[in-house]
Enzyme design. Structure first.
Site, PDB file in Angstrom:
ATOM      1  N   CYS B 131       0.841  -1.194   0.000  1.00 58.00           N
ATOM      2  CA  CYS B 131       0.000   0.000   0.000  1.00 58.00           C
ATOM      3  C   CYS B 131       0.878   1.246   0.000  1.00 58.00           C
ATOM      4  CB  CYS B 131      -0.924   0.028   1.210  1.00 58.00           C
ATOM      5  SG  CYS B 131      -1.913   1.536   1.267  1.00 58.00           S
ATOM      6  N   ILE B 191      -0.930  -6.484  -9.514  1.00 54.56           N
ATOM      7  CA  ILE B 191      -0.132  -5.540  -8.744  1.00 54.56           C
ATOM      8  C   ILE B 191      -1.026  -4.671  -7.848  1.00 54.56           C
ATOM      9  CG2 ILE B 191       1.743  -5.349 -10.405  1.00 54.56           C
ATOM     10  CD1 ILE B 191       0.390  -2.885 -11.594  1.00 54.56           C
ATOM     11  N   GLY B 265     -10.780  -4.746  -9.497  1.00 59.31           N
ATOM     12  CA  GLY B 265     -10.595  -3.679  -8.514  1.00 59.31           C
ATOM     13  C   GLY B 265     -11.434  -2.454  -8.815  1.00 59.31           C
TER      14      GLY B 265
END
Lengths: 294, 317
Positions: B131, B191, B265
């Site tokens: 993150c 990723i 996502g």
């Protein structure tokens, strides 16, 4: 944290929302840079209530990528009064709304909703709606509902009523005033202010609010939507006069359904601390005294 | 007969390769009204941390060309609230929960993973060592040795399948992936977002409250595809492809490039029911390649020629 029993913090979720591909029915200019777009979506239109919104984007497009939150302006109906679709009013401001303004009937849009909590339905003697600029969009439906002209929601929600509804509507100038005739047509008492004096009172919308409050008796309630500084001023006036006030926050959103955690605002907790709340699902309507305006 | 869609990540069997990525699907319950969440191959709920975190100051996201910059800052209620409130719900779904965790230290990662290991509701654990919006966790995804040691430490205390979610903000992502494999990871998620920023030049200010943020969405898909390809060439464990996936073509490209599964996502934000559509479209896409099972197409890419090694690492180990 966890002040309500729902671990998701929001009693209102996208659990009644539907995602639809819809076609533009009409897209008409109301004022400078301001348009009303209409699309058919019977199930969504039947269940949406004033102050709720939809996310809207251009179908099959990756740029602009995200939907934009747009308040329900009104539900349009067939001759028998059945909900057919909704109107939303938007100000041309960025990439998506610029493209939206050029959408012709038949163009496909991706829409999901109804979203957010909406304004509460309450019995008041006098509802004063305070709008700044494009913040006027939820107030046709809210005024109609409180005046008993139209019921919204499935089943139609009960409990919202007011003997009188006043709209204090501030804009930069006369050419930006949109939908004034829609407000008047449903019995709303419309007061106008402009920054340049080109229409109505030459000054701030809060001047109109103060005058309306001066003339009002007990049982008054405020509903407010507009630029943050304006809402903060309205909240201050409401607090000073001890009048209940609801504000509709317009923080930037990415998803509209509570999953991205973009649209947070600082909201005061019962213990005096603050926490970030998502305006999409925990709002967008909040009691004004709960907001930490900073 | 339609092709088999099931895949395996370590000991975890997934009914299909369509998963949803952490931070883009809430804790699944939020989506249950719009999505048949039990149909998903797996669900990665929003990353949890040991202690609650308020997250970063607004603005937290900014839309860019075909992309989204975010600096949410791991806004979450902490592991206690997760176990109490969200895990029971996730556990009753037909889709396995792959719980994403982020720690500031190796000890924190290890403690959280050990604790989650005790719950049957946890299908696997994804270590968010990538993150870009918090200090701490990302460091473990940059240096191969540190990454290997972290995974080994967690592995020793954790019985669940372990995924390492990697950052693309490194020179050689395959080196980090190889280190994660060496440390005992059962799979690589790749990723996470690309570090970026957005500026309002008129006000001469950054648009994000946290100045910099992670870029996601269609804009990063080619980078993600390259990373997945490089990693899949290098490691033997399964790779889960993530990055700008929103269409069935995107899904198939990642599978062919070497991904065993994919996570959706940012597309959940602009197309909340996208995962269901991709599931519906999957059989026809496999049929187009004449594949009897998804296994036949994973990593089936045939390079035209061997590309020359470059600064981002040789494509082939």
């Amino acid at each position: 944290m966890n002040e309500n029993c729902n671990p998701l913090h929001a009693p209102y979720y996208a659990d009644h929302a539907v995602q639809l591909t819809v076609e533009v029915v009409e897209n008409v200019q109301l004022a400078r840079d301001t348009y009303r777009i209409r699309f058919a979506c019977p199930s969504l239109a039947a269940s949406i209530t004033p102050g709720q919104f939809v996310m809207l984007r251009l179908a099959d497009m990756q740029d602009p990528l995200l939907g934009r939150p747009l308040a329900m302006y009104d539900v349009y109906r067939d001759a028998d009064g059945a909900a057919v679709g909704i109107d939303v009013v938007y100000l041309v401001h960025g990439k998506l709304t610029s493209k939206l303004a050029r959408c012709a009937p038949g163009q496909r849009l991706e829409v999901w909703g109804p979203l957010g909590n909406g304004f509460p339905g309450q019995q008041v003697d006098h509802l004063i709606m305070v709008a700044g600029g494009i913040g006027q969009t939820p107030f046709v439906a809210l005024g109609k509902e409180y005046l008993g002209r139209q019921a919204y929601g499935d089943p139609p929600r009960q409990g919202a009523s007011a003997g009188k509804v006043t709209m204090c509507y501030g804009a930069r100038s006369a050419e930006y005033l949109a939908g004034v005739e829609d407000f008047r047509a449903c019995g709303i008492d419309v007061k106008i202010s402009t920054d340049d004096g080109s229409a109505g009172h030459h000054g701030l919308v809060t001047d109109l609010l103060n005058a309306a409050l001066d003339a009002s008796t007990a049982g008054v309630q405020i509903a407010c939507c507009g630029p943050e500084r304006m809402m903060e001023s309205v909240a201050t006036i409401a607090a000073q006069r001890n009048v209940p006030c609801w504000v509709s926050l317009e923080t930037p959103m990415a998803c509209g359904i509570g999953i991205c955690f973009t649209c947070v605002a600082k909201v005061r907790q019962d213990d005096g601390s603050w926490d970030y709340k998502r305006t999409c699902v925990e709002g967008p309507i909040f009691a004004a005294e709960k907001i930490d305006w900073e | 007969m339609s092709a088999s869609l099931s895949v395996e990540i370590g000991s975890l069997r997934l009914a299909n390769p369509i998963l949803v990525a952490s931070g883009t699907f809430g804790y699944a319950r939020e989506m249950a009204g719009m999505v048949d969440v039990g149909r998903l191959g797996g669900i990665v709920p929003k990353t949890i941390t040991q202690a609650p975190r308020a997250g970063n100051a607004p603005w937290r996201t900014v839309e860019t060309t075909a992309g989204l910059l975010n600096s949410i800052g791991l806004d979450n209620d902490g592991i206690d609230a997760f176990i109490e409130h969200h895990l029971p719900y996730l556990g009753q779904l037909a889709s396995p929960a792959i719980v994403s965790i982020a720690g500031r230290t190796s000890e924190e990662f290890t403690q959280m993973a050990a604790r989650l290991s005790q719950y049957d509701e946890v299908g696997a654990i994804e270590l968010n060592i990538s993150c870009p919006n918090v200090s701490g966790g990302v460091d473990f995804g940059i240096c191969p040795e540190t990454c290997r040691d972290l995974i080994a430490s967690v592995r020793a205390q954790c019985t669940k399948p372990l995924l390492a979610k990697l950052t693309p903000n490194v020179a050689r992502i395959a080196d980090v992936a190889a280190a994660a494999e060496e440390g005992g990871a059962d799979g690589i998620s790749a990723i996470n977002t690309l570090l970026g920023m957005a500026v309002d030049w008129r006000r001469q200010k950054p648009l994000l409250g946290n100045v910099m943020g992670g870029l996601s969405g269609p804009a990063i898909k080619p980078v993600a595809l390259r990373c997945v390809y490089q990693i899949a060439q290098r490691v033997k464990i399964p790779v889960i492809g993530i990055g700008g996936i929103g269409t069935i073509d995107d899904v198939m490209e990642f599978l062919v490039a070497g991904a065993t599964a994919v996570q959706i996502g940012t597309a959940n934000f602009n197309d909340p029911t996208v995962s269901m559509r991709l599931l519906d479209q999957m059989p026809a896409a496999l049929a187009e390649l004449g594949a009897a099972s998804i296994q036949e197409i994973i990593g089936s890419l045939q390079p035209k020629s061997q590309p020359a090694p470059n600064v981002l690492g040789s494509p082939v180990a």
